[in-house]
Design a protein around this motif. Structure first.
Motif, PDB file in Angstrom:
ATOM      1  N   SER A  40      53.975  30.916  31.780  1.00 50.23           N
ATOM      2  CA  SER A  40      55.084  31.715  31.239  1.00 50.23           C
ATOM      3  C   SER A  40      54.531  32.722  30.254  1.00 50.23           C
ATOM      4  N   VAL A  41      55.196  33.844  30.114  1.00 52.15           N
ATOM      5  CA  VAL A  41      54.751  34.914  29.217  1.00 52.15           C
ATOM      6  C   VAL A  41      55.882  35.202  28.257  1.00 52.15           C
ATOM      7  N   THR A  42      55.536  35.462  27.013  1.00 56.60           N
ATOM      8  CA  THR A  42      56.561  35.760  26.016  1.00 56.60           C
ATOM      9  C   THR A  42      57.121  37.154  26.221  1.00 56.60           C
ATOM     10  N   ARG A  43      58.250  37.398  25.594  1.00 54.77           N
ATOM     11  CA  ARG A  43      58.934  38.679  25.797  1.00 54.77           C
ATOM     12  C   ARG A  43      58.053  39.864  25.407  1.00 54.77           C
ATOM     13  N   ASP A  44      57.314  39.688  24.293  1.00 56.31           N
ATOM     14  CA  ASP A  44      56.521  40.822  23.844  1.00 56.31           C
ATOM     15  C   ASP A  44      55.202  40.954  24.582  1.00 56.31           C
ATOM     16  N   GLY A  45      54.980  40.042  25.503  1.00 57.24           N
ATOM     17  CA  GLY A  45      53.757  40.131  26.288  1.00 57.24           C
ATOM     18  C   GLY A  45      52.498  39.777  25.522  1.00 57.24           C
ATOM     19  N   HIS A  46      52.665  39.122  24.419  1.00 55.79           N
ATOM     20  CA  HIS A  46      51.477  38.790  23.632  1.00 55.79           C
ATOM     21  C   HIS A  46      50.867  37.473  24.104  1.00 55.79           C
ATOM     22  N   TRP A  47      51.728  36.532  24.409  1.00 61.29           N
ATOM     23  CA  TRP A  47      51.235  35.181  24.717  1.00 61.29           C
ATOM     24  C   TRP A  47      51.674  34.748  26.103  1.00 61.29           C
ATOM     25  N   ALA A  48      50.853  33.896  26.663  1.00 64.54           N
ATOM     26  CA  ALA A  48      51.203  33.199  27.902  1.00 64.54           C
ATOM     27  C   ALA A  48      50.846  31.748  27.735  1.00 64.54           C
ATOM     28  N   ILE A  49      51.683  30.897  28.287  1.00 62.53           N
ATOM     29  CA  ILE A  49      51.378  29.466  28.216  1.00 62.53           C
ATOM     30  C   ILE A  49      51.282  28.921  29.623  1.00 62.53           C
ATOM     31  N   THR A 103      45.869  56.383  36.000  1.00 65.10           N
ATOM     32  CA  THR A 103      45.225  56.580  37.293  1.00 65.10           C
ATOM     33  C   THR A 103      44.609  55.251  37.708  1.00 65.10           C
ATOM     34  N   SER A 104      44.001  55.230  38.865  1.00 68.03           N
ATOM     35  CA  SER A 104      43.423  53.972  39.351  1.00 68.03           C
ATOM     36  C   SER A 104      42.397  53.440  38.363  1.00 68.03           C
ATOM     37  N   ALA A 105      42.431  52.116  38.194  1.00 69.97           N
ATOM     38  CA  ALA A 105      41.516  51.506  37.229  1.00 69.97           C
ATOM     39  C   ALA A 105      41.413  50.025  37.523  1.00 69.97           C
ATOM     40  N   ILE A 106      40.537  49.359  36.774  1.00 72.42           N
ATOM     41  CA  ILE A 106      40.470  47.901  36.827  1.00 72.42           C
ATOM     42  C   ILE A 106      41.256  47.390  35.636  1.00 72.42           C
ATOM     43  N   ALA A 107      42.242  46.545  35.917  1.00 66.93           N
ATOM     44  CA  ALA A 107      43.066  46.047  34.821  1.00 66.93           C
ATOM     45  C   ALA A 107      42.322  44.970  34.051  1.00 66.93           C
ATOM     46  N   PRO A 108      42.466  44.976  32.737  1.00 65.80           N
ATOM     47  CA  PRO A 108      41.820  43.907  31.955  1.00 65.80           C
ATOM     48  C   PRO A 108      42.310  42.544  32.406  1.00 65.80           C
ATOM     49  N   LEU A 109      41.397  41.585  32.469  1.00 63.34           N
ATOM     50  CA  LEU A 109      41.708  40.246  32.977  1.00 63.34           C
ATOM     51  C   LEU A 109      41.473  39.228  31.876  1.00 63.34           C
ATOM     52  N   VAL A 110      42.427  38.385  31.657  1.00 63.63           N
ATOM     53  CA  VAL A 110      42.241  37.238  30.770  1.00 63.63           C
ATOM     54  C   VAL A 110      42.043  36.027  31.643  1.00 63.63           C
ATOM     55  N   ARG A 111      40.865  35.503  31.620  1.00 63.84           N
ATOM     56  CA  ARG A 111      40.552  34.395  32.527  1.00 63.84           C
ATOM     57  C   ARG A 111      41.182  33.112  32.049  1.00 63.84           C
ATOM     58  N   VAL A 162      47.481  31.480  26.133  1.00 60.08           N
ATOM     59  CA  VAL A 162      46.643  32.643  26.447  1.00 60.08           C
ATOM     60  C   VAL A 162      47.067  33.779  25.538  1.00 60.08           C
ATOM     61  N   ASP A 163      46.114  34.289  24.789  1.00 54.16           N
ATOM     62  CA  ASP A 163      46.375  35.476  23.969  1.00 54.16           C
ATOM     63  C   ASP A 163      46.099  36.691  24.836  1.00 54.16           C
ATOM     64  N   LEU A 164      47.145  37.332  25.286  1.00 54.16           N
ATOM     65  CA  LEU A 164      46.973  38.446  26.208  1.00 54.16           C
ATOM     66  C   LEU A 164      46.491  39.709  25.487  1.00 54.16           C
ATOM     67  N   VAL A 165      46.675  39.701  24.193  1.00 53.58           N
ATOM     68  CA  VAL A 165      46.199  40.865  23.432  1.00 53.58           C
ATOM     69  C   VAL A 165      44.762  40.646  23.007  1.00 53.58           C
ATOM     70  N   GLY A 166      44.506  39.443  22.513  1.00 52.54           N
ATOM     71  CA  GLY A 166      43.149  39.160  22.043  1.00 52.54           C
ATOM     72  C   GLY A 166      42.220  38.643  23.120  1.00 52.54           C
ATOM     73  N   ASN A 167      42.797  38.450  24.326  1.00 53.52           N
ATOM     74  CA  ASN A 167      41.986  37.962  25.452  1.00 53.52           C
ATOM     75  C   ASN A 167      41.287  36.651  25.136  1.00 53.52           C
ATOM     76  N   SER A 168      42.054  35.694  24.649  1.00 51.44           N
ATOM     77  CA  SER A 168      41.444  34.386  24.402  1.00 51.44           C
ATOM     78  C   SER A 168      42.386  33.310  24.894  1.00 51.44           C
ATOM     79  N   VAL A 169      41.849  32.108  25.052  1.00 49.90           N
ATOM     80  CA  VAL A 169      42.625  30.969  25.536  1.00 49.90           C
ATOM     81  C   VAL A 169      42.421  29.807  24.604  1.00 49.90           C
ATOM     82  N   GLN A 170      43.499  29.193  24.200  1.00 52.76           N
ATOM     83  CA  GLN A 170      43.417  27.974  23.392  1.00 52.76           C
ATOM     84  C   GLN A 170      44.075  26.848  24.147  1.00 52.76           C
TER      85      GLN A 170
END
Lengths: 625, 539, 260
Positions: A335-344, A247-255, A356-364
């Motif tokens: 870019s995002v990896t196939r499994d949706g875990h990482w973004a660069i 249902t409607s919600a606020i999607a988690p955001l990785v800044r 960007v760790d899309l699962v852990g919500n962190s950025v290195q």
């Protein structure tokens, strides 16, 4: 690995910004740019062109004289998966008639359906005859499903106001509809800058609800399994995990921090129109046939709907997406990896890479030795023994850096720094399955590119390929055997007296095909800008559209990627879009400018090459038989 | 006694009574135009419904009277190799005092005693035949005044007649706001998707209807020519390309040629009753950019092209139906008619597709020759303009790649065009020439009259006495029409039938030998429409 | 054809005849007369009922066309004609019965337009007949002034038909023959001697009214385009048969004349 590919089309948004006719308008679905392989699927287009270029175009085709210091690379929003049709049917929207023409590529029969008020943007589910249509007049979405018995139209689903972009997940179970400010015809409306509509598609009943995301979404990327979507916004990446969103919600955001770096960057020059813009996103992979093969009846508006059909498992080595603005320090080339875990991402004008760790919500972050001019990803985790690497180009040092994801960012794996000696390279394109890397530059008119095999993993043996003209964009065919190069044109008339052959060639439009294994290149000069173009799903041919209204030139040109032979097809009206049909049809469709609507189907089998045209979508829709 | 003498007075009174007949105000006889059969001619008396068949070999020229029915409205020769007369009657809706009579289509064969009568399901007034005479389609005209007396009827009802079985079937078609105007038939002997196929294209304002004549249980295909009702187009010309397969339609009010492609396979949205055709159509518009006046097709296969004339813009347009591309070529003069031929030219001995283009009734004083092979590439180099002495008002093709131009600027002037040599040869006329008839099929002879009783002829080819040999025959009365017959009669003569001026409308013809016309061998028949009039009950 | 008025005057005269002084009936004829010595010529009476052998009458005949084809030809049911008749009392069978012979000529002419019940045709049409009859009648004197009689006659002549306007007209003339049988009444006035001398003849007024039936051959006109002779050697025109027209009809004949 997917069995079939969608069409790889060099859909150049700029070509779609054509003239309008008085007739009906058809929107074009299909994204325009940002086709880059990654873990997820990409479903959005970023129409931003290089600096000074028109939105979503290939950037300036015509360049002037030489440069002293190297200018920024021209990020070419190359899209080869332009407005795609379904498996057999092509969908063309006619907003003025409140109808969508459903064209059967086999029988050329046309049926007209009326999904809602002012249907404008269309996108198709890859490999299926299912189309999503945004009814701009009522801010609703209709789902068209076509079988041999006809087309059914779902009840209109409410979507966000002003929505003008559609991204469809692999598998076609979900779609994200949003308002893309970068669309040429986008109207700024209140209340829609941070809302997207999440659509669940099911024959039992379609649903849609609103999800709040970061500010100004610019692209949507999907995980390869279609279970998650990642909305790239100015604030960062919002995560939509479909299973948990009912249902409607606020999607988690990785800044992803952007403004601080932009303010302190010594390279920040005059604020560009894109300053502070949403980070650009590379398509992680290409879906097949998810875009609607519709094209504008009025000569094409610029990139419509922002849908880029995708190849789920192919990784066409598309060049970088949306234009980066030099020195802004903004995160670009996401870019995002196939499994949706990482973004660069990379910081524009900086030597910093972001993971960007899309699962852990962190950025290195990772700093390299010089500014990164291009960043690409190669995700071969769908094959046994596959891995994920990011490829960064350091133009100042003429080096290509390979970084393992995530270990390269954590230091657990060393970086592979490969020099490209004696060459100027600023961009990289990786082939679909990571077999080749093609390095080149668009910043200066260098008539060379560099090809290197990448397999076995860790291999890098760059070899130069001499071309006859400077490079504007590069695309690699899905079979990883051929690269397609679109050239720039030097200002001036090639027929002017006193020119050398090279000068005359430089003053012409043209394209080249390069055999990656043998590094053999063929130049084909053209009388008009070879834009848009499309590579057939079986990689047997590339089609370019040549259009010059003043010279009454309207033609589709086919080049065999096996023999590099060329064949021309005259068209009845100026062409403005091209796409290919999947399934058993070996046909590409070419949409043309005609008041009543005209579309031609060309059989890409070299020995056949038949052209069938149908004109008058509204008329054909009224035939009673 | 005295009163007895008054009796004769009374008896004579009846003598003084004038038993007047029905006097004054009676309508004139309505005789339909003469119809020429192979060896005889026929007159249909629209008043009595009788057909007067005049066997020209009969020395007595006594007509054979064949009743057809009440109110005949159309009479024509059955097409193809059929020597039959078709007569369409309205019949009579009947009243309290008269019995009703159905509408009929009557086939009269001069060689057969009894005519064949087909009762029709409606009182149609238009008759269209296929070129081989195998089919006929009857329909109502747009100006039909109530279908022969019916107050309520379906103006889109057609009747398809199959002469092989002499059967008729009513096939009402759907309407998109108009009624049928003309009917075109596909070339006889055509095949479509491997099957013998006879198609009919029914033209109406803003749409056309396609019928499969061999399968009368199939629904029709209705193809609109305008997407909405904001403008009107009137289809006027149809070309069939059964090898394409496609049908091309030119329409007044449209600058496009409508290409209806025939595609194998039932339509996607087949109707539930399963009466859809085994083929379906898609429509394309071949834009020519200007109002079009004539259309012709040349080439085969991938080389098939359409040649259309655009007189307003003084150009011709070559249309490629495959790609829809259009190549415009200026002609420098208003041309609105195309005469296609295959032959050599002064510059090339190869027999190729070529065309003579002219403006008929446009006042143009030149004609244009076009070499059609590769014309899209050669463009202006492929056309050649020739001046003529006077504007053309009519053209008649002649055998041997010749054509007769009838020119006019007050009086009739004639020229013969040799299409291969591209020469224009005037034929002298003294200015008295009132009308000409070209006999192109047998002798290539030109017949002319001065509007009175003088008949002259000119051989356009060598018929044994040299080319351009002329002769003259003076007949007794004014000639109204010249009708050379195609075949010889039973007496071995091929006749030239002169319809004479007949103010009484009782039938007046003079027969000459068409091959060797001579007054000595002439015969006339006058008044034959009064044959047995007193016994028939009506004249 | 006489008009109604003329006929009325004649008949009125006949009707008034009985008002004249009746003359004694003359001797029967042929009478044997004694030869009287002529001393001087005495005055002869001015009227006499003496039989008068010769009669000249003008007659009008009205015929009724019963057949459709004849009606179409003539354009009407009732057709009239006029003619002359010369009679001669040939044989006195008895004192009251006389056998007479007569020779008559009758002409009929009608102008009409072709018409029919179904539809009309504006074709002018002229039909005419000319017939000469030879009749035999048997008369019985009931009164001196009234004698019923029966008559049979046979005749021949021709019929002509012209259809169309001058210049484009079709014409034909056919021979016809006929026979008739009828009965009627003979009315006569007493003979009047104009002069006082025997040399002057007796004249009496005679009227007849006769009805009967005529039967003749059917006429089969074969119309041809009429040529006025201006065309030398005209192109032969095939004749047109307009159909067989019956000639069988009842008639009424009225004649008035003088007997002497």
């Amino acid at each position: 690995m997917t069995k079939s590919y969608g069409l790889i089309a060099g859909m150049l948004v700029g070509a779609l910004c054509g003239c309008s006719s008085s007739g009906g308008e058809a929107s074009m679905a299909g994204g325009t740019d940002n086709a880059k392989p990654s873990g997820g699927t990409y479903g959005g287009g970023n129409p931003r062109a290089a600096a000074g270029g028109s939105t979503g175009s290939l950037g300036p085709a015509v360049i002037g004289g030489g440069t002293a210091a190297l200018p920024p690379e021209q990020e070419q929003s190359l899209t080869f998966l332009a407005p795609q049709p379904g498996k057999r049917y092509v969908y063309v929207a006619n907003p003025t008639r409140d109808s969508v023409a459903v064209i059967d590529s086999v029988s050329l029969a046309i049926a007209e359906v009326t999904p809602g008020d002012t249907p404008t943007y269309v996108a198709t589910v890859s490999g299926e005859d299912v189309a999503l249509v945004i009814n701009a007049g009522s801010s609703t979405l209709s789902v068209l499903r076509t079988t041999d018995a006809g087309t059914t139209v779902s009840s209109p689903l409410p979507i966000v106001k002003g929505a003008n972009a559609i991204a469809i997940a692999p598998g076609g179970a979900h779609a994200v509809v949003w308002f893309d400010v970068a669309q040429p015809n986008a109207k700024i409306l209140s209340g829609s800058f941070q809302n997207v509509s999440l659509v669940t598609l099911s024959a039992a009943g379609d649903k849609a609800f609103t999800v709040t995301v970061g500010f100004e979404p610019s692209a949507v990327v999907f995980s390869d399994d279609g279970t998650a979507a990642f909305v790239v916004t100015k604030d960062g990446i919002s995560e939509l995990r479909f299973a948990s969103l009912q249902t409607s919600a606020i999607a988690p955001l990785v800044r992803i921090e952007s403004s601080a770096a932009a303010a302190s960057s010594p390279d920040a020059g005059t604020a560009s129109p894109d300053a502070g813009a949403v980070p650009d996103v590379d398509a992680p992979s290409l879906d097949e046939g998810s875009g609607a093969g519709s094209s504008s009846e009025d000569g094409g508006s610029a990139r419509e709907a922002g849908v880029v059909p995708m190849l789920p498992d192919a990784k066409p080595a598309t060049p970088d997406t949306a234009p980066a603005i030099a020195g802004t320090g903004l995160p670009v080339d996401v870019s995002v990896t196939r499994d949706g875990h990482w973004a660069i991402a990379r910081r524009d004008g900086r030597n910093e890479l972001l993971l960007v760790d899309l699962v852990g919500n962190s950025v290195q972050s990772l700093s390299l030795s010089s500014p990164v001019t291009d960043l690409d990803i190669s995700d071969t985790t769908d094959t046994a023994g596959g891995d994920i690497h990011a490829f960064a180009v350091l133009r100042d040092e003429s080096k290509l850096v390979r970084i393992a994801i995530p270990d390269g960012f954590t230091g657990a794996a060393p970086l592979d720094i490969w020099p490209v000696t004696g060459e100027t390279v600023g961009q990289v394109a990786i082939s679909a399955h990571g077999k080749y890397a093609v390095l080149y530059t668009t910043a200066v008119p260098i008539e060379r590119l560099v090809v290197s095999p990448l397999l076995p993993s860790g291999t890098f043996a760059p070899k130069g390929v001499v071309l006859q003209k400077a490079i504007r964009a590069v695309a690699i065919a899905p079979d990883e055997r051929t690269a397609f190069v679109v050239h720039t044109k030097v200002t001036g008339n090639p027929s002017d007296p006193g020119l050398t052959v090279d000068e005359a060639i430089d003053r012409q439009y043209g394209y080249s095909a390069v055999s990656l294994e043998g590094r053999f290149a063929t130049l084909q000069t053209t009388s008009a800008n070879p834009d848009p173009f499309a590579i057939t799903p079986d990689s047997s041919s590339v089609f370019v559209l040549l259009r010059d209204d003043a010279a009454n030139l309207r033609m589709a040109e086919q080049m065999s990627l096996t023999t590099f032979q060329v064949k021309d097809f005259q068209l009845g009206s100026p062409p403005n879009a091209i796409g290919a049909l999947g399934g058993i049809n070996h046909k590409v469709f070419v949409n043309q400018v005609h008041s009543e609507g005209r579309i031609s189907f060309i059989d890409w089998d070299w020995d056949s090459g038949t052209v069938e045209s149908v004109t008058g979508f509204a008329l054909n829709g009224r035939i009673r038989q | 006694m005295k009163r007895a003498y008054f009796l004769p007075l009374l008896l004579v009174l009846p003598l003084a009574c004038n038993d007047d007949p029905q006097s004054g105000g009676t309508p004139s006889r309505r005789v339909m135009p003469i119809v020429a059969l192979d060896e005889s001619v026929a007159y249909v008396d629209g008043t009595s419904g009788l057909v007067f068949l005049l066997n020209l070999a009969d020395p007595a020229l006594k007509p054979r009277l064949v009743p057809t029915g009440k109110s005949p409205v159309a009479a024509e020769k059955r097409k193809g190799a059929n020597n039959q007369l078709l007569v369409l009657t309205h019949g009579d809706p009947g009243s309290l005092s008269t019995q009703s009579e159905p509408a009929r289509l009557v086939l009269i064969d001069p060689a057969s005693k009894d005519p064949v009568t087909i009762e029709l399901p409606g009182r149609y007034d238009q008759l269209a035949q296929s070129d081989d005479g195998a089919f006929a389609i009857l329909h109502y005209s747009a100006t039909s005044s109530g279908a022969g007396g019916s107050m309520l009827y379906n103006p889109n009802d057609l009747a398809v007649v199959k002469f092989a079985s002499n059967t008729v079937k009513s096939r009402p078609i759907r309407s998109l706001g108009s009624v049928p105007d003309q009917v075109y038939f596909s070339p006889p002997g055509s095949t479509l998707f491997g099957l013998q196929r006879n198609l009919a294209v029914v033209l109406a304002e803003n749409y056309v209807t396609i019928l499969d004549l061999d399968r009368d249980d199939r629904t029709e295909i209705t193809v609109p020519l305008v997407p909405d009702g904001k403008r009107t187009v009137e289809p006027v010309q149809v070309l069939f390309d059964m090898a394409g397969p496609a049908i091309y339609i030119r329409a007044d009010g449209s600058n496009d040629i409508f290409q209806i492609s025939l595609i194998q396979g039932a339509p996607v949205d087949q109707n539930a009753s399963g009466t859809s055709n085994d083929f379906h159509v898609s429509l394309s518009l071949l834009g020519a950019g200007s109002a079009l006046s004539d259309m012709a097709m040349f080439g085969t296969g991938d080389s098939t092209r359409l040649l259309v004339t655009a007189p307003d813009s003084q150009q011709i347009v070559i249309l490629d139906p495959t790609t829809g591309s259009a190549t415009s070529i200026p002609t420098g003069t208003q041309v609105d008619r195309i005469l296609l031929f295959k032959g050599p030219s002064p510059k090339s001995s190869q027999s190729q597709d070529r065309a003579l283009l002219l403006g008929v009734g446009t006042g143009a004083t030149s004609v244009v020759f076009a070499d059609l092979r590769d014309i899209e590439t050669a463009q202006g180099l492929a056309i050649e303009s020739w001046s003529i002495t006077a504007p053309v008002v009519d053209i008649t093709p002649l055998p041997g790649n010749m054509a007769l131009l009838k020119q006019g600027n007050g009086s009739v002037a004639l020229s013969i065009v040799n299409l291969e040599d591209r020469t224009i040869e005037p034929i002298g006329s003294s200015g008295l020439l009132d009308d000409v008839t070209v006999e192109a099929t047998v002798r290539s002879r030109l017949w002319g009259t001065d509007g009175a009783n003088r008949l002259e002829y000119l051989d356009l080819v060598n018929n044994g006495q040299g080319r351009l040999y002329s002769g003259e025959v003076i007949v007794d009365r004014t000639i109204a029409n010249i009708l050379p017959l195609a075949k010889k009669s039973a007496d071995g003569n091929r006749y030239l039938v002169l319809e004479m001026l007949d103010p009484m409308n009782v039938g007046y013809v003079t027969l000459l030998n068409a091959d060797l016309p001579d007054r000595k061998g002439a015969r006339s028949a006058y008044g034959f429409l009064l044959t047995d009039t007193f016994q028939r009950g009506q004249p | 054809m006489t008009t109604i008025r003329q006929g009325f005057v004649i008949l009125s005269t006949v009707a008034l005849l009985p008002a004249l002084p009746a003359a004694a009936a003359g001797p029967a004829w042929p009478a044997t007369q004694a030869v009287m010595p002529v001393a001087s010529e005495p005055e002869l009476p001015t009227t006499s009922w003496e039989p008068l052998r010769f009669t000249v009458t003008a007659e009008i005949q009205s015929a009724w066309m019963l057949q459709d084809d004849a009606r179409r030809l003539w354009g009407k049911r009732n057709v009239g004609g006029a003619g002359l008749c010369f009679s001669y009392d040939a044989v006195e069978v008895s004192s009251k019965m006389t056998l007479g012979l007569d020779l008559s000529w009758l002409a009929t002419a009608v102008s009409t337009t072709m018409a029919s019940t179904a539809a009309g045709l504006d074709l002018p049409e002229k039909s005419s007949t000319q017939v000469f009859n030879l009749g035999l009648s048997l008369r019985y004197q009931v009164f001196r002034w009234l004698s019923p009689y029966a008559r049979v006659a046979g005749g021949a002549g021709w019929a002509a038909l012209t259809v169309g306007s001058p210049g484009f007209d079709l014409r034909d003339r056919e021979f016809l023959y006929q026979g008739s049988a009828g009965a009627g009444l003979l009315l006569r006035s007493p003979g009047v001697r104009i002069g006082h001398s025997r040399r002057w003849p007796l004249l009496a007024l005679v009227g007849r009214v006769e009805g009967g039936y005529i039967m003749g051959n059917a006429t089969n006109f074969s119309l041809k385009l009429h040529s006025d002779g201006s065309i030398k050697d005209p192109i032969p025109v095939a004749p047109v048969s307009v159909g067989e027209i019956a000639r069988r009809f009842p008639y009424l004949r009225v004649s008035i004349g003088v007997a002497f």
